[in-house]
Scaffold this active site. Structure first.
Site, short mmCIF file in Angstrom:
data_model
loop_
_atom_site.label_atom_id
_atom_site.label_comp_id
_atom_site.label_asym_id
_atom_site.label_seq_id
_atom_site.Cartn_x
_atom_site.Cartn_y
_atom_site.Cartn_z
N CYS A 134 0.90 -1.23 0.04
CA CYS A 134 0.05 0.06 -0.16
C CYS A 134 0.93 1.22 -0.01
CB CYS A 134 -1.02 0.05 1.28
SG CYS A 134 -2.13 1.07 0.89
N HIS A 170 -3.24 -5.13 1.40
CA HIS A 170 -2.53 -5.45 2.92
C HIS A 170 -2.55 -6.89 2.85
CE1 HIS A 170 -2.26 -1.16 4.53
NE2 HIS A 170 -3.36 -1.02 3.69
N GLU A 178 -0.75 -8.34 5.17
CA GLU A 178 -0.78 -8.81 6.67
C GLU A 178 -1.93 -8.78 7.31
OE1 GLU A 178 -1.00 -4.29 6.30
OE2 GLU A 178 -0.14 -5.89 5.04
#
EC number: 4.3.3.6
Length: 196
Positions: free
Chosen positions: A79, A170, A172
């Site tokens: 990002c 994202h 994660e």
């Protein structure tokens, strides 16, 4: 075991640390410039890119990050991290780290309320990876030696150029650690080459 740093100035730092550890590597939160020397690879987490740039400047991280990029050690930007790695940003005169020969448009999918999830096919990773897009940028243009790893519709959302990996989304923020594991493998390969 490889040691991967997560730039700890702003963004989803804790989630990246968890994902790196789940992928079988040691994770270090990087808050001091000298820590860059101790790590084999670096993750630039998502967050707010203008805030992140301000903090990078405040703590004099920009030149050390550029030097790290030139060293050939792998870097992964998610990002806002993708924005930091891009050589060209639409609507902005100067790049940040500028390590990847890509052109990126910021907030290309809209503002926070337009955040969404999408199932992605990612080359080298697999199918049905849930990409979490939050005010996400996307890649508008790439140099010939940049490999496009994933598309969302007509838009490039994951790319690789040598030791550099960038994603609009994202990885994660899900419990699927395959994209982080892909980066961990990049770091292991780069470290092996240095040893040989």
């Amino acid at each position: 075991m490889v040691k991967i740093g997560v730039l700890g100035l702003q963004g989803a730092v804790r989630e990246h640390v968890k994902s790196v550890e789940a992928s079988g590597a040691e994770a270090v939160v990087v808050k001091r410039i000298e820590q860059l020397e101790e790590i084999d690879g670096l993750i630039l987490p998502g967050g707010e890119s203008t805030t992140m740039r301000r903090l990078i400047d405040k703590y004099a991280f920009m030149e050390p990050l550029r030097t790290f990029a030139k060293s050939g050690k792998p870097m992964f930007g998610t990002c806002a991290g993708m924005i930091l790695l891009a050589k060209t940003l639409i609507g902005y005169e100067e790049a940040h780290i500028g390590a990847m020969d890509i052109t990126v448009e910021r907030n290309a999918f809209g503002r926070q309320k337009d955040s969404f999830e999408a199932a992605l096919s990612i080359k080298g990773v697999g199918e049905d990876f849930v990409g979490v897009f939050i005010r996400a940028p996307y890649v508008v243009n790439v140099a010939d030696d940049v490999e496009v790893l994933s598309m969302h519709g007509e838009r490039m959302v994951a790319v690789r150029q040598g030791p550099f990996l960038a994603a609009s989304f994202h990885p994660e923020l899900t419990d699927d650690h395959r994209v982080t594991a892909y980066f961990v493998e990049m770091v292991k390969e780069a470290k092996m080459k240095k040893v040989v």
